[in-house]
Motif scaffolding. Structure first.
Motif, PDB file in Angstrom:
ATOM      1  N   HIS A 272      30.770  29.472  46.991  1.00 28.99           N
ATOM      2  CA  HIS A 272      32.118  29.577  47.568  1.00 28.99           C
ATOM      3  C   HIS A 272      32.083  29.524  49.093  1.00 28.99           C
ATOM      4  O   HIS A 272      32.946  28.888  49.716  1.00 28.99           O
ATOM      5  CB  HIS A 272      32.788  30.873  47.094  1.00 28.99           C
ATOM      6  N   ASN A 273      31.108  30.181  49.706  1.00 30.22           N
ATOM      7  CA  ASN A 273      31.032  30.180  51.173  1.00 30.22           C
ATOM      8  C   ASN A 273      30.816  28.778  51.722  1.00 30.22           C
ATOM      9  O   ASN A 273      31.442  28.383  52.707  1.00 30.22           O
ATOM     10  CB  ASN A 273      29.906  31.107  51.644  1.00 30.22           C
ATOM     11  N   TRP A 274      29.918  28.014  51.096  1.00 32.25           N
ATOM     12  CA  TRP A 274      29.671  26.656  51.584  1.00 32.25           C
ATOM     13  C   TRP A 274      30.833  25.721  51.244  1.00 32.25           C
ATOM     14  O   TRP A 274      31.150  24.826  52.018  1.00 32.25           O
ATOM     15  CB  TRP A 274      28.369  26.126  50.968  1.00 32.25           C
ATOM     16  N   SER A 275      31.466  25.951  50.113  1.00 31.06           N
ATOM     17  CA  SER A 275      32.589  25.088  49.728  1.00 31.06           C
ATOM     18  C   SER A 275      33.779  25.244  50.653  1.00 31.06           C
ATOM     19  O   SER A 275      34.615  24.338  50.769  1.00 31.06           O
ATOM     20  CB  SER A 275      33.014  25.393  48.284  1.00 31.06           C
ATOM     21  N   ARG A 276      33.907  26.392  51.320  1.00 32.78           N
ATOM     22  CA  ARG A 276      35.047  26.620  52.219  1.00 32.78           C
ATOM     23  C   ARG A 276      35.065  25.667  53.410  1.00 32.78           C
ATOM     24  O   ARG A 276      36.091  25.531  54.081  1.00 32.78           O
ATOM     25  CB  ARG A 276      35.024  28.057  52.744  1.00 32.78           C
ATOM     26  N   LYS A 277      33.949  25.014  53.687  1.00 31.89           N
ATOM     27  CA  LYS A 277      33.912  24.070  54.805  1.00 31.89           C
ATOM     28  C   LYS A 277      34.729  22.817  54.526  1.00 31.89           C
ATOM     29  O   LYS A 277      34.983  22.035  55.445  1.00 31.89           O
ATOM     30  CB  LYS A 277      32.459  23.709  55.114  1.00 31.89           C
ATOM     31  N   ASP A 278      35.118  22.628  53.285  1.00 33.01           N
ATOM     32  CA  ASP A 278      35.990  21.510  52.899  1.00 33.01           C
ATOM     33  C   ASP A 278      37.439  21.992  52.928  1.00 33.01           C
ATOM     34  O   ASP A 278      37.781  23.024  52.323  1.00 33.01           O
ATOM     35  CB  ASP A 278      35.621  21.023  51.496  1.00 33.01           C
ATOM     36  N   LYS A 429      26.485  49.744  44.269  1.00 31.71           N
ATOM     37  CA  LYS A 429      27.305  50.311  45.346  1.00 31.71           C
ATOM     38  C   LYS A 429      28.689  50.632  44.813  1.00 31.71           C
ATOM     39  O   LYS A 429      29.157  50.050  43.841  1.00 31.71           O
ATOM     40  CB  LYS A 429      27.405  49.332  46.510  1.00 31.71           C
ATOM     41  N   GLN A 430      29.333  51.601  45.471  1.00 31.39           N
ATOM     42  CA  GLN A 430      30.691  52.001  45.102  1.00 31.39           C
ATOM     43  C   GLN A 430      31.687  51.184  45.910  1.00 31.39           C
ATOM     44  O   GLN A 430      31.513  50.976  47.111  1.00 31.39           O
ATOM     45  CB  GLN A 430      30.894  53.489  45.357  1.00 31.39           C
ATOM     46  N   ILE A 431      32.741  50.733  45.257  1.00 29.32           N
ATOM     47  CA  ILE A 431      33.792  49.936  45.892  1.00 29.32           C
ATOM     48  C   ILE A 431      35.110  50.673  45.722  1.00 29.32           C
ATOM     49  O   ILE A 431      35.455  51.091  44.615  1.00 29.32           O
ATOM     50  CB  ILE A 431      33.889  48.527  45.267  1.00 29.32           C
ATOM     51  N   ASP A 432      35.845  50.857  46.814  1.00 25.62           N
ATOM     52  CA  ASP A 432      37.163  51.483  46.768  1.00 25.62           C
ATOM     53  C   ASP A 432      38.217  50.399  46.913  1.00 25.62           C
ATOM     54  O   ASP A 432      38.241  49.663  47.910  1.00 25.62           O
ATOM     55  CB  ASP A 432      37.313  52.513  47.886  1.00 25.62           C
ATOM     56  N   ILE A 433      39.091  50.294  45.911  1.00 26.93           N
ATOM     57  CA  ILE A 433      40.132  49.269  45.879  1.00 26.93           C
ATOM     58  C   ILE A 433      41.494  49.950  45.951  1.00 26.93           C
ATOM     59  O   ILE A 433      41.774  50.845  45.137  1.00 26.93           O
ATOM     60  CB  ILE A 433      40.038  48.424  44.591  1.00 26.93           C
ATOM     61  N   LEU A 448      38.026  41.961  46.195  1.00 28.68           N
ATOM     62  CA  LEU A 448      36.754  42.097  45.482  1.00 28.68           C
ATOM     63  C   LEU A 448      35.740  41.059  45.951  1.00 28.68           C
ATOM     64  O   LEU A 448      34.540  41.330  46.002  1.00 28.68           O
ATOM     65  CB  LEU A 448      36.984  41.969  43.978  1.00 28.68           C
ATOM     66  N   GLN A 449      36.227  39.870  46.295  1.00 29.29           N
ATOM     67  CA  GLN A 449      35.321  38.829  46.765  1.00 29.29           C
ATOM     68  C   GLN A 449      34.643  39.250  48.071  1.00 29.29           C
ATOM     69  O   GLN A 449      33.472  38.951  48.296  1.00 29.29           O
ATOM     70  CB  GLN A 449      36.094  37.527  46.979  1.00 29.29           C
ATOM     71  N   GLU A 450      35.372  39.983  48.929  1.00 29.57           N
ATOM     72  CA  GLU A 450      34.772  40.480  50.170  1.00 29.57           C
ATOM     73  C   GLU A 450      33.651  41.475  49.887  1.00 29.57           C
ATOM     74  O   GLU A 450      32.757  41.667  50.705  1.00 29.57           O
ATOM     75  CB  GLU A 450      35.847  41.123  51.045  1.00 29.57           C
ATOM     76  N   HIS A 451      33.726  42.139  48.722  1.00 28.78           N
ATOM     77  CA  HIS A 451      32.682  43.091  48.329  1.00 28.78           C
ATOM     78  C   HIS A 451      31.579  42.427  47.513  1.00 28.78           C
ATOM     79  O   HIS A 451      30.698  43.115  46.992  1.00 28.78           O
ATOM     80  CB  HIS A 451      33.288  44.233  47.522  1.00 28.78           C
ATOM     81  N   GLY A 452      31.634  41.100  47.379  1.00 33.25           N
ATOM     82  CA  GLY A 452      30.581  40.402  46.647  1.00 33.25           C
ATOM     83  C   GLY A 452      30.801  40.311  45.153  1.00 33.25           C
ATOM     84  O   GLY A 452      29.862  40.051  44.415  1.00 33.25           O
ATOM     85  N   VAL A 453      32.045  40.526  44.679  1.00 31.82           N
ATOM     86  CA  VAL A 453      32.356  40.455  43.249  1.00 31.82           C
ATOM     87  C   VAL A 453      33.255  39.257  43.015  1.00 31.82           C
ATOM     88  O   VAL A 453      34.381  39.196  43.542  1.00 31.82           O
ATOM     89  CB  VAL A 453      33.050  41.753  42.764  1.00 31.82           C
ATOM     90  N   ALA A 454      32.795  38.300  42.238  1.00 30.15           N
ATOM     91  CA  ALA A 454      33.595  37.119  41.894  1.00 30.15           C
ATOM     92  C   ALA A 454      34.110  37.273  40.463  1.00 30.15           C
ATOM     93  O   ALA A 454      33.339  37.510  39.537  1.00 30.15           O
ATOM     94  CB  ALA A 454      32.760  35.849  42.030  1.00 30.15           C
ATOM     95  N   LEU A 455      35.419  37.154  40.281  1.00 31.47           N
ATOM     96  CA  LEU A 455      36.049  37.342  38.970  1.00 31.47           C
ATOM     97  C   LEU A 455      36.231  36.005  38.271  1.00 31.47           C
ATOM     98  O   LEU A 455      36.509  34.978  38.895  1.00 31.47           O
ATOM     99  CB  LEU A 455      37.410  38.035  39.137  1.00 31.47           C
TER     100      LEU A 455
END
Length: 924
Positions: A272-278, A429-433, A448-455
């Motif tokens: 996803h990070n590399w694809s954002r360059k498009d 790790k604990q994530i607070d949403i 969640l994506q910012e915390h490294g979780v892709a749904l």
């Protein structure tokens, strides 16, 4: 200490940990010993005889009793060896890191003859990937001028010395010591992006052909490969990383990259990070492509890249691995498959630390049951049930194991849902949403994506959270206990949201007003990091700063001897900056948690200050620049604090009175002026001043601590706060029954040492006894490394000097110094700047004093004479004495105290002083 260090820098279990023994004369080198677990390795090193050098290996090996590079299974740490004396090595290292703005070391170890710096990643790497990063790290640090041995950094199997062992190359032998240990672990992708990409030769272990006939089968399995190694050797992945495949006709290459990255560590996030360059990037479309590739096909083959386009064909044919391998995925091998457990993965507990050291392990949250409409597969992934009856199937919601563990309430009344993320290739790790995001699936997915979780299925994940919230609410039983302040109560000691009792730890109900401070009293970081930083800051050159730390430990002991009195004040005074006043307060605050939870400021009203003291109960309030208030305000606050009871206030409904707040503790304050002089001037009596333990802090030797190094240590103390207080309170609660007797014994010792102190010095005796008892307990727990008796005796001698001085009549210059200190807040400080006047410090209230940085001072003659008369002093004799000493340039002059500034006023009669000739206090 050794246990935490090894648990951090060594790879996860799965291979063989290696140790090496060498005789003192280095003529006999024993075979490498192999162990399956870190505790076994640690015990072997600790039990080795004193006649041997003890070494260990940073990597795990595939086979027993071997230590060769081609046998490395996994490694996660990098070591830099600087063969210089410790002080010079640390300075040269941090100079280089500051130039590069590079990551802080995870640990610093003194080997006895040099310095070892470690950087640790949060996941294990295969040898080829590690070697690429180590080569880049070597180049970057050498370019920055770090005087390191370049061979050591690139040698994965070269054994270092472990902390706690001995270096016998010297006579007498020198102990290998862990100097700093932050415990930080870094993301391998971020680490790789911060160093130059240095090409290296791909090393394929012996005995495994590069064109293994079983590669196709392996590629279709869920085997995790290393993206850093692939990126270093595959031009197709490098092209994707640089351009995002955004050029016309690149879509087939983009799809093939998805098939390769889906089997890599953090592959989805990288994709996803590399694809954002498009500019055409869309998260849902990109995720759908990944899902399709995972479910319908195996990993991408080199032939798929070769046929994607003419440009891709040229890149493949120029690759040195073309026709030698069948997929770029194998460039990330060898890396063992990562097995994911079916339920919550068991945490690997670190081995027990040696006696007197070690952190208090955090309590691991318990996940809630999975709701009925959802399920989990053998890897722990979250699935949703689709359809019914015989046609019911399971659909993927989230690939990584993620669990609902609870909810938290913010001060503004909003909720946060607490999730536990357990990725297979990184620490949990604990994530607070924010709970409000459940109603907005798009925002939920982004958070969640910012915390490294892709749904995979965002709406179903939101539904899972709603169902889990209902389960949590139904299972939550409100506790029966409720407390209104921190500190001692009938059951134990309340610290943050923990009620520490002799039977263990309980979680009582916390009222909303107190709940706003709970977040400040929680353990952060690690105990060892706090101890290392605090011991570095409070060296033997800082005895009074050590006293501030003892005062922090003494606060909970103050009510033991005199439950009905409010407490005493420990005040540090110095007009100079850099003397360590603020450092002492920060270290004292870090015992209990974030300093914001203990801090009182000049902006607080008297009413709000009393309420805050009532909430803190038996924890130490911190007050910086208390003397900046007017003299009468400072005296009233001191009287209120030492009384220990706030004034009664009306209830909110207008009927009756609320229960008055009370406290009994030790306040720690600092300022530029004497609190004793201030309250004495305001009250015309020494009664309030006798409740203050005041010490003038002198400038330490310049070479005692580098300023940059000191700032690093202060940041480290604050980042690792709370652990010391928790460990100390647990011991205090366990010994509660015998505390009073111990306090009485210590107070009797002090009374015998200072028989001239009467009953009016009882606050001094109680505070010093509490510091001594608290310091002895902290020393036994390994929280401090100095003798509390020496510090307390030094402080008592200083107080005794003040006691003797107060027994004689003050001279004229001492009276002037007291007056200037007492009216510091009503002083205008100016500086001549060219032909203009610049205001350095502005007055508050009536302007009584004007100081010029050139050394002259003007004070209101009428006010000064009235002040002297109110203290039974003869104004004429005092003024004449100042003239005789040469401290007074003019004794009767008319002037505007605010001349040249915005603080206008009429002419007044002033006394003009020359402060350079006057023996005035530091505040002058």
């Amino acid at each position: 200490m050794l246990a935490q260090f090894l648990d951090c820098v060594l790879p996860a279990p799965g291979g063989w940990y290696a140790a090496q023994l060498v005789s003192l004369d280095k003529k006999q080198r024993y075979k490498a010993r192999s162990f399956k677990t870190i505790p076994e390795l640690m015990n072997f090193m600790l039990e080795a005889g004193p006649h041997l050098h003890v070494l260990f290996c940073l990597a795990t090996m595939k086979e027993q009793k071997t230590r060769k590079a081609h046998d490395v299974l996994a490694i996660r740490s990098f070591r830099v060896d600087i063969d210089l004396p410790y002080a010079e090595a640390v300075t040269r290292l941090y100079d280089g890191l500051d130039k590069l703005d590079f990551f802080e070391p995870t640990a610093l170890v003194s080997s006895g003859g040099g310095l070892h710096a470690y950087w640790t990643l949060h996941c294990d790497l295969p040898y080829s990937s590690w070697l690429m990063l180590a080569t880049g790290l070597n180049k970057r640090l050498l370019d920055a001028g770090v005087p390191m041995d370049p061979k050591v950094t690139k040698d994965a199997v070269r054994p270092p010395r472990a902390p706690g062992t001995w270096n016998h190359n010297y006579d007498p032998p020198r102990q290998v010591r862990l100097l700093e240990f932050s415990g930080n672990r870094y993301d391998p992708i971020e680490f790789a992006e911060s160093i130059p990409q240095v090409p290296i030769e791909l090393r394929i272990p012996k005995g495994r052909p590069s064109n293994d006939k079983n590669e196709d089968a392996r590629i279709k399995q869920d085997i995790i490969s290393d993206p850093v190694a692939i990126l270093n050797h595959c031009a197709q992945l490098r092209y994707f990383a640089e351009t995002g495949c955004s050029n016309e006709g690149d879509e087939p290459v983009w799809k093939a990259c998805a098939g390769a990255l889906k089997f890599c560590v953090n592959g989805e996030i990288i994709f996803h990070n590399w694809s954002r360059k498009d500019d055409r990037y869309n998260f849902d479309e990109a995720q759908a492509k990944l899902d399709d590739r995972r479910e319908t096909s195996g990993g991408s083959l080199c032939s798929q890249f070769h046929g994607a386009s003419l440009a891709a064909k040229a890149r493949c044919e120029a690759c040195p691995h073309w026709t030698k391998i069948k997929s770029p995925i194998v460039l990330g091998y060898p890396c063992p498959p990562i097995e994911k457990p079916a339920e919550l993965p068991p945490r690997v507990e670190p081995p027990e630390a040696p006696s007197g050291a070690g952190d208090v392990p955090p309590e691991r949250p318990v996940p809630l049951p999975t709701p009925n409409d959802f399920a989990r597969d053998n890897s722990g992934s979250l699935l949703v049930k689709v359809g019914s009856g015989d046609k019911q199937t399971l659909s993927m919601v989230c690939h990584d194991p993620i669990y609902f563990i609870g909810r938290s309430v913010n001060p503004n009344g909003s909720y946060h849902d607490q999730l536990l993320h357990c990725p297979a290739n990184a620490p949990e790790k604990q994530i607070d949403i924010p709970a409000r995001l459940v109603a907005s699936p798009t925002d939920l997915a982004k958070d969640l994506q910012e915390h490294g979780v892709a749904l995979r299925n965002v709406p179903k994940f939101a539904l899972w959270m709603v169902c889990s919230e209902e389960i949590y609410s139904a299972s939550k039983k409100p506790p029966s206990m409720s407390f209104e302040q921190f500190g001692w109560n009938s059951k134990g000691f309340l610290w943050g949201d923990r009620l520490l009792t002799s039977a263990g730890t309980e979680r009582p109900r916390i009222p909303p007003a107190l709940g706003q401070r709970v977040k400040h009293f929680q353990p952060q970081g690690s105990l060892e990091s706090w101890k290392g930083a605090s011991q570095a800051l409070l060296s033997e050159n800082f005895p009074l700063q050590r006293l501030a730390l003892l005062g922090s430990f003494a606060a909970p002991l103050m009510p033991i001897m005199s439950p009905d009195e409010g407490g005493a004040v420990l005040h540090f005074v110095s007009a100079d900056s850099g003397t360590g006043k603020s450092t002492g307060l920060k270290v004292a605050a870090s015992v209990w948690g974030n300093a914001l939870g203990l801090q009182c400021t000049l902006a607080d009203t008297k009413a709000s200050t009393g309420i805050q003291w009532g909430m803190l109960g038996n924890l130490p309030p911190l007050f910086d620049e208390l003397v900046m208030r007017k003299a009468d305000e400072a005296e009233n606050l001191l009287r209120l604090f030492t009384t220990g009871v706030d004034k009664a206030r009306a209830a909110r409904d207008g009927e009756g009175l609320r229960k008055a707040s009370s406290w009994n503790t030790l306040m720690i304050s600092a300022g530029n002026a004497s609190l004793v002089h201030t309250v004495t001037a305001a009250s015309r009596s020494s009664a309030m001043a006798e409740r203050v333990l005041e010490f003038e802090v002198e400038m330490p030797p310049v070479s005692s601590m580098d300023l940059l190094r000191g700032q690093r240590m202060r940041n480290q103390v604050q980042a690792n706060c709370g652990h010391a207080g928790l460990l100390y309170l647990q011991a205090l609660v366990a010994q509660r029954a015998g505390l009073r007797e111990s306090m009485e014994t210590l107070e009797a010792v002090l009374r015998e040492m200072y028989p001239q102190w009467g009953s009016n010095r009882r606050y001094w005796l109680r505070a010093l006894s509490a510091m001594l008892l608290g310091g002895n307990l902290a020393n036994s727990l390994g929280l401090i490394d100095f003798d509390p008796m020496g510090v307390v005796e030094h402080a008592a001698n200083l107080l005794d000097t003040r006691h003797v001085a107060e027994g004689r009549k003050p001279d004229a210059e001492e009276l002037l110094a007291t007056y200037l200190d007492a009216h510091l807040v009503q002083t205008l400080v100016v500086e001549q700047f060219g032909g203009s006047i610049r205001v350095v410090e502005a007055p508050h209230g009536d302007l009584l004093i004007r100081k010029d940085l050139t050394g002259t001072c003007q004070i209101s003659k009428v006010h000064f004479r009235n002040w002297l008369s109110s203290r039974d002093q003869n104004p004429d004799k005092v003024v004449q004495a100042l003239r005789d000493r040469g401290s007074m340039a003019s004794h009767d002059r008319r002037a505007y105290l605010g001349a040249g500034t915005q603080f206008t006023g009429g002419q007044v009669h002033v006394l003009e002083l020359t402060l350079s000739a006057s023996r005035t206090p530091a505040s002058s």
